[in-house]
Design a protein around this motif. Structure first.
Motif, mmCIF file in Angstrom:
data_model
loop_
_atom_site.group_PDB
_atom_site.id
_atom_site.type_symbol
_atom_site.label_atom_id
_atom_site.label_comp_id
_atom_site.label_asym_id
_atom_site.label_seq_id
_atom_site.Cartn_x
_atom_site.Cartn_y
_atom_site.Cartn_z
ATOM 1 N N GLU A 31 0.817 -1.211 0.000
ATOM 2 C CA GLU A 31 0.000 0.000 0.000
ATOM 3 C C GLU A 31 0.856 1.268 0.000
ATOM 4 N N CYS A 34 2.083 2.273 -3.565
ATOM 5 C CA CYS A 34 0.925 2.663 -4.379
ATOM 6 C C CYS A 34 0.420 4.048 -3.985
ATOM 7 N N GLU A 35 0.303 4.298 -2.700
ATOM 8 C CA GLU A 35 -0.157 5.608 -2.231
ATOM 9 C C GLU A 35 0.835 6.708 -2.589
ATOM 10 N N GLN A 38 0.656 7.482 -6.316
ATOM 11 C CA GLN A 38 -0.553 8.242 -6.612
ATOM 12 C C GLN A 38 -0.404 9.701 -6.154
ATOM 13 N N TYR A 58 -7.151 -3.889 -5.073
ATOM 14 C CA TYR A 58 -6.661 -2.644 -4.469
ATOM 15 C C TYR A 58 -6.178 -1.682 -5.560
ATOM 16 N N GLN A 61 -8.988 -0.065 -7.386
ATOM 17 C CA GLN A 61 -9.613 0.964 -6.549
ATOM 18 C C GLN A 61 -8.793 2.255 -6.560
ATOM 19 N N MET A 62 -7.476 2.108 -6.711
ATOM 20 C CA MET A 62 -6.591 3.279 -6.763
ATOM 21 C C MET A 62 -6.619 3.945 -8.145
#
Length: 114
Positions: A31, A34-35, A38, A58, A61-62
């Motif tokens: 996570e 990915c965060e 983004q 996941y 969803q991102m």
């Protein structure tokens, strides 16, 4: 210029079983990258290459694209270069290709932007 970021996140690991799914400070390891990708907001497209339904869900969803990991690329003998060659052959129209890893959870958005 078109840029693509590819993040390989497989479900299995022989050396550290389930490492990408392990909890680190309240979040799963995958996570973080990915965060941060983004939040950096510098890539035209982000692709998550995985063999995990959880990670695939996941990523969607991102708002990322998902590549279903080929079995031969999920083996421990496959490396980042093998993945980059496969990604380029699947998506040859980018000017720049970047590869980031779930095992770099502390790579911050500012570093990615730089």
């Amino acid at each position: 210029m078109n840029t693509a970021c590819f993040i390989p996140i497989k479900a299995n690991s022989e050396r550290v079983p389930g490492k990408n799914l392990r909890i680190l400070n309240g979040k799963k390891l995958y996570e973080y990258i990915c965060e941060h990708v983004q939040e950096a907001a510098v890539f035209d497209d982000v692709y998550i290459d995985t063999n995990s339904l959880e990670i695939s869900d996941y990523a969607k969803q991102m708002g990322f694209h998902v590549i279903d990991r080929k079995p031969e690329l999920a083996r421990n003998t496959a490396n980042g270069n093998d993945l980059l060659v496969a990604h380029y052959s699947q998506y040859p129209d980018y000017d720049f290709y970047f590869q980031l890893f779930a095992t770099a959870p502390y790579m911050r958005p500012g570093t990615i932007r730089s």
